[in-house]
Design a protein around this motif. Structure first.
Motif, PDB file in Angstrom:
ATOM      1  N   ASP A 139       0.834  -1.092  -0.049  1.00  0.00           N
ATOM      2  CA  ASP A 139      -0.111  -0.011   0.056  1.00  0.00           C
ATOM      3  C   ASP A 139       0.663   1.414  -0.027  1.00  0.00           C
ATOM      4  O   ASP A 139       0.382   2.242   0.282  1.00  0.00           O
ATOM      5  CB  ASP A 139      -1.042  -0.035   1.206  1.00  0.00           C
ATOM      6  N   GLY A 140       2.066   1.170  -0.370  1.00  0.00           N
ATOM      7  CA  GLY A 140       3.018   2.302  -0.135  1.00  0.00           C
ATOM      8  C   GLY A 140       3.812   2.552   1.172  1.00  0.00           C
ATOM      9  O   GLY A 140       4.894   3.049   1.173  1.00  0.00           O
ATOM     10  N   ASN A 141       3.051   1.854   2.298  1.00  0.00           N
ATOM     11  CA  ASN A 141       3.817   1.930   3.385  1.00  0.00           C
ATOM     12  C   ASN A 141       4.333   0.510   3.930  1.00  0.00           C
ATOM     13  O   ASN A 141       5.307   0.278   4.542  1.00  0.00           O
ATOM     14  CB  ASN A 141       2.755   2.506   4.510  1.00  0.00           C
ATOM     15  N   ASN A 142       3.402  -0.294   3.523  1.00  0.00           N
ATOM     16  CA  ASN A 142       3.651  -1.787   3.744  1.00  0.00           C
ATOM     17  C   ASN A 142       3.913  -2.516   2.476  1.00  0.00           C
ATOM     18  O   ASN A 142       3.370  -2.458   1.512  1.00  0.00           O
ATOM     19  CB  ASN A 142       2.550  -2.263   4.658  1.00  0.00           C
ATOM     20  N   LEU A 143       4.647  -3.569   2.668  1.00  0.00           N
ATOM     21  CA  LEU A 143       5.105  -4.260   1.395  1.00  0.00           C
ATOM     22  C   LEU A 143       3.949  -5.473   1.126  1.00  0.00           C
ATOM     23  O   LEU A 143       3.204  -5.764   2.160  1.00  0.00           O
ATOM     24  CB  LEU A 143       6.548  -5.158   1.586  1.00  0.00           C
ATOM     25  N   GLY A 144       3.925  -5.855   0.003  1.00  0.00           N
ATOM     26  CA  GLY A 144       3.026  -7.217  -0.520  1.00  0.00           C
ATOM     27  C   GLY A 144       3.605  -8.253  -0.334  1.00  0.00           C
ATOM     28  O   GLY A 144       4.815  -8.399  -0.351  1.00  0.00           O
TER      29      GLY A 144
END
Length: 229
Positions: free
Chosen positions: A89-94
């Motif tokens: 989400d831009g802050n957390n990795l997928g």
């Protein structure tokens, strides 16, 4: 006499102070003459030991970070926000980035499973297969489930022989009465679609013979009878 002979044998070995002193002298001479070799060996051993402990520390640190990243990705996956689960989400990795950046960790390995499952839900079957094949576990439930999901992807691609093979692997992985009958039944259906009725009947027969108390037992009898002898 026997006692004196025993004493002589002992004195002739390293227990003999003179022999021990001679051995020490030889060792000191060898070290003196081969300082470079000896110190080189010691340095290599020190580096190897330090490397092992350093790697373990690094892996443990990576594991903690990866698990922290996984938390949000799993939340998105369970909420059916599959793009966020896969790509972050831009802050957390997928899952895809976690699988790549933390590949040496258990969390990175598990990210392959989740990524495969997410791509399967999205209908991206080739991607699903790639990630699920990169996943590996000793867990009774999850590894068999991963094989089954690969089978599902191949079924969607209408590659029924490959699907049957994947379902068979799921059924055979630490076979048990709880999951194996389900995977065997799916394998039998795939074999039928592939036109291999003999293997389909064999899979049904395994359910009938070995898993008579399963939910698939009656269906296996019915479907096998439909195929005839």
């Amino acid at each position: 006499m026997a006692k004196n002979k025993k004493q002589e044998e002992v004195q002739s070995g390293l227990e003999n102070p003179e022999a021990l002193a001679e051995q020490i002298s030889r060792t000191e001479t060898f070290i003196e003459e081969n300082k470079g070799l000896v110190f080189g060996i010691v340095a290599v051993v020190v580096l190897l030991v330090g490397g092992v402990f350093g790697y373990r520390y690094y892996k443990n640190t990576q594991e903690q970070t990866a698990q922290s990243e996984m938390f949000q990705a799993v939340y998105y996956f369970e909420s059916d926000s599959l793009d966020l689960a896969l790509n972050g989400d831009g802050n957390n990795l997928g899952f895809t980035d976690i699988a790549e950046e933390y590949s040496i960790t258990d969390a990175g390995n598990l990210a392959n499973y989740y990524a495969g499952a997410a791509y399967l839900k999205k209908g991206s079957f080739d991607q699903a297969i790639l990630y699920l094949e990169d996943f590996s576990s000793d867990d009774l439930l999850v590894q068999a489930r991963a094989y089954s999901l690969i089978g599902d992807a191949y079924m969607e691609k209408e590659q029924y022989t490959d699907a049957a093979s994947a379902y068979q692997k799921a059924a055979d992985y630490k076979s048990n009465k709880y999951f194996s009958p389900t995977y065997l039944f799916k394998a039998a259906i795939a074999y039928e679609k592939a036109g291999n009725n003999e293997k389909a009947k064999a899979a049904y027969q395994t359910i009938i013979d070995e898993y008579w108390d399963s939910n698939e037992f009656q269906k296996a009898k019915k479907y096998q009878a439909r195929l005839g002898n």
